[in-house]
Design an enzyme around this catalytic site. Sequence first.
Site, PDB file in Angstrom:
ATOM      1  N   ASN A  68       1.850   7.848  -8.884  1.00  0.00           N
ATOM      2  CA  ASN A  68       0.442   8.213  -8.830  1.00  0.00           C
ATOM      3  C   ASN A  68       0.272   9.557  -8.162  1.00  0.00           C
ATOM      4  OD1 ASN A  68      -1.229   8.165  -6.113  1.00  0.00           O
ATOM      5  ND2 ASN A  68       0.400   6.649  -5.869  1.00  0.00           N
ATOM      6  N   GLY A  71      -4.679  12.268  -5.667  1.00  0.00           N
ATOM      7  CA  GLY A  71      -5.205  13.433  -4.967  1.00  0.00           C
ATOM      8  C   GLY A  71      -6.280  13.057  -3.964  1.00  0.00           C
ATOM      9  N   LEU A  72      -6.227  11.813  -3.511  1.00  0.00           N
ATOM     10  CA  LEU A  72      -7.132  11.357  -2.453  1.00  0.00           C
ATOM     11  C   LEU A  72      -8.595  11.620  -2.753  1.00  0.00           C
ATOM     12  CD1 LEU A  72      -4.830  12.243   0.542  1.00  0.00           C
ATOM     13  CD2 LEU A  72      -5.717   9.976   0.050  1.00  0.00           C
ATOM     14  N   ASN A  98      -7.865   4.011   6.612  1.00  0.00           N
ATOM     15  CA  ASN A  98      -6.780   4.964   6.395  1.00  0.00           C
ATOM     16  C   ASN A  98      -7.391   6.360   6.383  1.00  0.00           C
ATOM     17  OD1 ASN A  98      -5.103   6.587   4.189  1.00  0.00           O
ATOM     18  ND2 ASN A  98      -3.744   4.999   4.968  1.00  0.00           N
ATOM     19  N   CYS A 129       0.818  12.274   3.721  1.00  0.00           N
ATOM     20  CA  CYS A 129       0.164  12.919   2.584  1.00  0.00           C
ATOM     21  C   CYS A 129       0.624  14.358   2.503  1.00  0.00           C
ATOM     22  CB  CYS A 129      -1.343  12.849   2.770  1.00  0.00           C
ATOM     23  SG  CYS A 129      -2.236  14.040   1.784  1.00  0.00           S
ATOM     24  N   GLY A 242       5.983  -1.826   0.236  1.00  0.00           N
ATOM     25  CA  GLY A 242       6.754  -1.142  -0.802  1.00  0.00           C
ATOM     26  C   GLY A 242       7.231  -2.151  -1.820  1.00  0.00           C
ATOM     27  N   THR A 265       0.571  -1.806  -5.132  1.00  0.00           N
ATOM     28  CA  THR A 265       0.602  -1.812  -6.593  1.00  0.00           C
ATOM     29  C   THR A 265       0.342  -3.192  -7.194  1.00  0.00           C
ATOM     30  OG1 THR A 265       2.138   0.040  -6.479  1.00  0.00           O
ATOM     31  CG2 THR A 265       2.067  -1.166  -8.551  1.00  0.00           C
TER      32      THR A 265
HETATM   33  C1  FMN Z   1      -2.774   4.550  -6.773  1.00  0.00           C
HETATM   34  C2  FMN Z   1      -2.288   4.598  -5.365  1.00  0.00           C
HETATM   35  C3  FMN Z   1      -3.058   5.239  -4.396  1.00  0.00           C
HETATM   36  C4  FMN Z   1      -2.646   5.301  -3.074  1.00  0.00           C
HETATM   37  N1  FMN Z   1      -3.431   5.891  -2.142  1.00  0.00           N
HETATM   38  C5  FMN Z   1      -3.070   5.870  -0.829  1.00  0.00           C
HETATM   39  C6  FMN Z   1      -3.918   6.375   0.192  1.00  0.00           C
HETATM   40  O1  FMN Z   1      -5.037   6.807  -0.058  1.00  0.00           O
HETATM   41  N2  FMN Z   1      -3.484   6.369   1.486  1.00  0.00           N
HETATM   42  C7  FMN Z   1      -2.253   5.863   1.808  1.00  0.00           C
HETATM   43  O2  FMN Z   1      -1.887   5.857   2.977  1.00  0.00           O
HETATM   44  N3  FMN Z   1      -1.436   5.342   0.864  1.00  0.00           N
HETATM   45  C8  FMN Z   1      -1.819   5.327  -0.438  1.00  0.00           C
HETATM   46  N4  FMN Z   1      -0.984   4.782  -1.385  1.00  0.00           N
HETATM   47  C9  FMN Z   1       0.304   4.190  -0.977  1.00  0.00           C
HETATM   48  C10 FMN Z   1       0.195   2.680  -0.807  1.00  0.00           C
HETATM   49  O3  FMN Z   1      -0.725   2.344   0.208  1.00  0.00           O
HETATM   50  C11 FMN Z   1       1.569   2.095  -0.459  1.00  0.00           C
HETATM   51  O4  FMN Z   1       2.044   2.719   0.719  1.00  0.00           O
HETATM   52  C12 FMN Z   1       2.582   2.333  -1.555  1.00  0.00           C
HETATM   53  O5  FMN Z   1       1.977   2.226  -2.822  1.00  0.00           O
HETATM   54  C13 FMN Z   1       3.758   1.344  -1.496  1.00  0.00           C
HETATM   55  O6  FMN Z   1       3.349   0.020  -1.630  1.00  0.00           O
HETATM   56  P1  FMN Z   1       3.341  -0.769  -3.051  1.00  0.00           P
HETATM   57  O7  FMN Z   1       4.678  -0.564  -3.663  1.00  0.00           O
HETATM   58  O8  FMN Z   1       3.015  -2.182  -2.699  1.00  0.00           O
HETATM   59  O9  FMN Z   1       2.267  -0.123  -3.871  1.00  0.00           O
HETATM   60  C14 FMN Z   1      -1.403   4.713  -2.713  1.00  0.00           C
HETATM   61  C15 FMN Z   1      -0.637   4.075  -3.685  1.00  0.00           C
HETATM   62  C16 FMN Z   1      -1.062   4.000  -4.992  1.00  0.00           C
HETATM   63  C17 FMN Z   1      -0.197   3.290  -5.995  1.00  0.00           C
END
Ligand code: FMN
Lengths: 311, 311, 273, 273
Positions: A68, A71-72, A98, A129, A242, A265
């Site tokens: 992904n 871009g916040l 966050n 980030c 993760g 995810t």
């Molecule tokens: C679409 C998407 C957007 C994300 N946005 C953020 C975010 O705004 N801030 C943040 O700390 N992590 C963000 N993450 C990271 C997730 O919080 C998490 O750390 C990472 O996806 C790993 O966990 P997962 O495998 O269960 O998704 C984002 C992940 C995804 C997939």
Amino acid sequence: MDLNVDIGSLRLKNPLIAASGCFGYGVEYAEVVNLKTLGGIAVKGLFLSEREGHNPPRIVETPAGMLNAIGLQGIGVHRFVAEKLPDLYSQGATVIVNICGSTIDEYVEITRILADADGVNAIELNISCPNIKAGGITFGNSAVGTSEVVQAVRSVTKLPIIPKLTPNVTDIAGIARAAEEAGADAVSLVNTFLAMAIDVETRRPALSNGVGGLSGPAIRPIAVRMVYECSQAVTIPIIGMGGIMTARDVLEFIIAGATAVQVGTANFVNPNLWPKLLADLKEYLSRHNIERVQDLVGTLELTETQVWNSS
Amino acid sequence: MDLNVDIGSLRLKNPLIAASGCFGYGVEYAEVVNLKTLGGIAVKGLFLSEREGHNPPRIVETPAGMLNAIGLQGIGVHRFVAEKLPDLYSQGATVIVNICGSTIDEYVEITRILADADGVNAIELNISCPNIKAGGITFGNSAVGTSEVVQAVRSVTKLPIIPKLTPNVTDIAGIARAAEEAGADAVSLVNTFLAMAIDVETRRPALSNGVGGLSGPAIRPIAVRMVYECSQAVTIPIIGMGGIMTARDVLEFIIAGATAVQVGTANFVNPNLWPKLLADLKEYLSRHNIERVQDLVGTLELTETQVWNSS
Amino acid sequence: MPVDVDARVVSNIRLSDDYNVVCLDAPALALGAQPGQFVMIKPVTGFEPLLRRPFSIFEVLPTSNSAPTGFSLLNKRVGIGTEILYSVEVDQEIRCLGPLGVPFTLVGPPQEAWIVAGGVGLAPFLTLASALQQSGTPTTLFYGGRRSADLFYLDAFTQLGVELVLATEDGSRGESGLVTAPLERALTASVVSAKPTLYACGPTPMMRTVAGLAAAHGRPCQVSLEPVMGCGMGGCYSCVVPVCNSEDEPTHFVRACLEGPVFDSQTITWNRL
Amino acid sequence: MPVDVDARVVSNIRLSDDYNVVCLDAPALALGAQPGQFVMIKPVTGFEPLLRRPFSIFEVLPTSNSAPTGFSLLNKRVGIGTEILYSVEVDQEIRCLGPLGVPFTLVGPPQEAWIVAGGVGLAPFLTLASALQQSGTPTTLFYGGRRSADLFYLDAFTQLGVELVLATEDGSRGESGLVTAPLERALTASVVSAKPTLYACGPTPMMRTVAGLAAAHGRPCQVSLEPVMGCGMGGCYSCVVPVCNSEDEPTHFVRACLEGPVFDSQTITWNRL
Ligand SMILES: Cc1cc2nc3c(=O)[nH]c(=O)nc-3n(C[C@H](O)[C@H](O)[C@H](O)COP(=O)(O)O)c2cc1C
Ligand SMILES: Cc1cc2nc3c(=O)[nH]c(=O)nc-3n(C[C@H](O)[C@H](O)[C@H](O)COP(=O)(O)OP(=O)(O)OC[C@H]3O[C@@H](n4cnc5c(N)ncnc54)[C@H](O)[C@@H]3O)c2cc1C
Ligand SMILES: Cc1cc2nc3c(=O)[nH]c(=O)nc-3n(C[C@H](O)[C@H](O)[C@H](O)COP(=O)(O)OP(=O)(O)OC[C@H]3O[C@@H](n4cnc5c(N)ncnc54)[C@H](O)[C@@H]3O)c2cc1C
Ligand SMILES: Cc1cc2nc3c(=O)[nH]c(=O)nc-3n(C[C@H](O)[C@H](O)[C@H](O)COP(=O)(O)O)c2cc1C
Ligand code: FES
Ligand code: FES
């Protein structure tokens, strides 16, 4: 059975937290998920002001994972406090906000605003980030940068502070240690892995942003190792994540040393996975005669030959 | 159609190389694969003397990937030269010997022995093996350590030297640059990601060694990003790898900046995948009117907004 | 020389809730397969699971004297790959690499062959028994399972002239308990007259016991081991077993896919397996 | 309120080498589904592919006045997920989340509805046409495809009283060329009398053209957009489209799964889509 876990002064009713960026501001899921049954909700990363985010395409699938580059995109902390927080609060959600900053001052200012608001239970510092520069690298890529942000935020709030660590480093345990020493109440890990997918027919990146962050089951074994590694280095709680899809995966992180976990995810795949995760977690605990989930944290048994080397 | 690629002074007949540790000493596959049709064979990592390796279980599957902790079981360089090399040589294989050392002297000594043998076409320095300590971290984890090994080996051979980089670092491009400055002819990347899997029922690591290295499709997007990143930092050729299963994946690495690629885990799934890889690669080149595969290297088209940041 | 073929499923016979036999059309592979050899099969395209799975060649099809058309697998459901194999449908194609590995060494008359099988450890022994029958070697099968319903293909062995000694853990068929008990009695009673060579396949504790009995009674014993195998070709070094061929040699790891899966039980360092 | 159910496949009707219709048993989901809404389906358990796929609700089943028992999907094979859906078997279960998203806003008589569909963009329009029919709204379907064999369900629309204007790129049925050509002529000829509201779904270039024609002729137009969607719930922000609701507002990204997939075509910043 006792599912409570403590993250600094914050008691969660269970160790299951929705991961930031994967659950909107929480309110989007209120029709499908009973928000107050979650251990916590880490809402989408917020800057001080609104942000547009990257052009689409913003996601692409990869083997057992996805990239992904959102871009916040976000509404900024002011609108969050005004428009989303009251709703979350009234639904009884445990809210972990966050936050992101381009400068240390921005982190501090957002924290001040959140500390004054009703219904914020903890602050997760998104220092993983890669938009944020500090002497050429991001805060989160170095122990020094991590330490600076945590100290600055620490000085303006008593809320639990949880720096979220990037996995794109040589020594994540060293960074966790720096966070602990700077006064963090916990660390959360991992954020996504910097990655790239290419459309070979057009010879362009699949994502409009070029690179993106890899999440999902593919990264789980690396994330579990990092949680274990950090658990050997710090005494503050670790929030692991993760690639968690099932209760088995939750257990893997807890046994490796995570006090709580975040699920990212998997929400996209199964928006109401929470009741089953919780039921399966309880079933495991009762089958193994474990009364308190806290007693399972970091119970990995290693033999003497199981040291830090491989292949 | 011209499939040749150059790695320093070594010309490969095509860009497809069998990855070290995933193709034995090459000879094991002679009944199934026509060895001389490969661009090259990176044989299993060799120390100076024989090594027993880790206790089994040595591998475990993970989503779209696998962990291994073989522990570099091997016959040592002397037996390799005596027992395997003549066979490889007589079959017309292009042989890249992957070497490991506990000290710089060991790398140098192995190199000397190989430089005197017939049939060695290049040396790949496995400096991403976490068994090797240099001031507390492995050589490959730092630019300085990488530089030291490469310089030392450079001084004793004219054979192409290819340090193999670990992905478990903050700045792989910096390490590639250090390798280039120290006189490497190419760099290969990535080795496996340090990772862990836990059997939640026994609460023990799934691998006897505790941790292992993650390979396979799961890691491909991270490896592609790292190849691209290194290609922006060095002018020597890059040999890319990590999760290649099909010609599409080969193309992704080449377009990202790899002059050649290695195929590891896929050999286990499909021991004679080479003819199809090559045919599909040719089909792509002719469909896109590309006469020389070298012309495809690093042809990724980026727009201005496609910079080094994500999420 | 191994071949890698897309083998068509000819039939899938469910023997129980856990066991099935899959017949595969694969003449090139079946040709030249010897008792004790195995195949590496990819139960599904894609990455779930990623790696192939090792299986003994259960029967060579047809068993008549015409050229083989394929082979069958005796499959026991224990995880994701065997689950998929339990559910395969006729006409599906399954990628199969083989025949692989070192086969059993056959004995001939006047020596006897005593086969010891535990559970799915029966798999390598139908081909072995028919080869032994062709040389007229007197053959006994000591076969143990959890319960009566877990003992399969008894008629097939009987038709080959194999004598059966059965045991079940719940006593529902044959002797109650482990099959190594009647084996031990038989060895003690008849070792001088029968001079049996032992062949064993099954759970590791069973094989360890058989190896111990063979050593105690001075009988040769071949075991078919089942370590986790990543490639089956000698490429990955995942399948190693600890062996020691002579007293002045330390125990070292050898690849079971190349130097096995059949080993002389005396060479195995059992306490490290 | 969306539900997430395991929907049983009742039938899989192959329309061509690329298109099929899958009927699913899912009363709870079908209940209250409105024209233009979509479902997120997981074509397979496991991770190949990992994410769900968005699909328009093609029909609500049964179309009689009894309570709905399920819905169907019009599926076009373009990749891994749609390939799996093309091959589903009866009685398989497919996880479906829905109904999701903002539906079409219906017009009523004396206004007319002109529907413009390109290829699989037909999918949201059968439910729309039946809703329009219930209110007696005169409805025309401008429907384009590559060739005659790519035009489906013409009878169903005719039975609903919908007037058809067809176009194929190869001229094998209806007008030769793109369907926007007859649309443009019709708008030019009859806009004053018919006062049509336009509804469009299809390839982006087609929708852009329709939006342009609508703007040029001063007609309202609703488009159903099809961005990549990660979650369908507003959770991931992957599905954004650039919109601008008023002149003093800059273009910004909104989530098509929550604020769409149906948009007023005038709000879309087409050159950034
Ligand atoms: C679409 C998407 C957007 C994300 N946005 C953020 C975010 O705004 N801030 C943040 O700390 N992590 C963000 N993450 C990271 C997730 O919080 C998490 O750390 C990472 O996806 C790993 O966990 P997962 O495998 O269960 O998704 C984002 C992940 C995804 C997939
Ligand atoms: C030479 C050889 C011949 C074999 N012949 C047969 C046969 O004829 N019929 C048959 O049913 N099985 C046979 N096996 C065992 C069979 O390969 C495993 O049961 C199978 O690989 C398990 O795959 P899975 O995906 O179902 O299990 P997984 O989901 O991978 O794992 C489930 C459980 O099985 C264990 N396991 C995984 N791989 C193996 C393995 N290779 N050996 C033993 N345990 C394993 C795991 O540790 C885990 O506890 C043989 C193994 C070998 C090495
Ligand atoms: C609200 C909505 C409703 C839809 N309704 C239908 C419908 O009724 N019938 C139908 O057949 N399709 C419909 N689509 C499109 C459908 O979702 C995609 O075709 C599908 O997701 C592609 O999945 P795949 O795994 O087959 O393709 P992949 O293997 O993922 O990709 C193959 C190709 O399709 C493109 N693609 C991937 N996802 C999408 C997407 N969401 N939209 C457009 N292109 C995509 C990729 O870029 C790639 O070029 C709809 C999409 C949306 C957003
Ligand atoms: C079982 C196994 C053994 C390996 N042994 C070595 C080795 O001896 N030396 C080395 O440099 N890399 C070794 N590797 C790493 C591979 O060469 C390769 O870098 C990595 O697996 C990523 O490629 P892949 O995803 O195609 O397998 C090994 C990998 C595996 C899976
Ligand atoms: S299974 Fe790979 S070496 Fe034996
Ligand atoms: S698809 Fe996830 S926010 Fe729209």
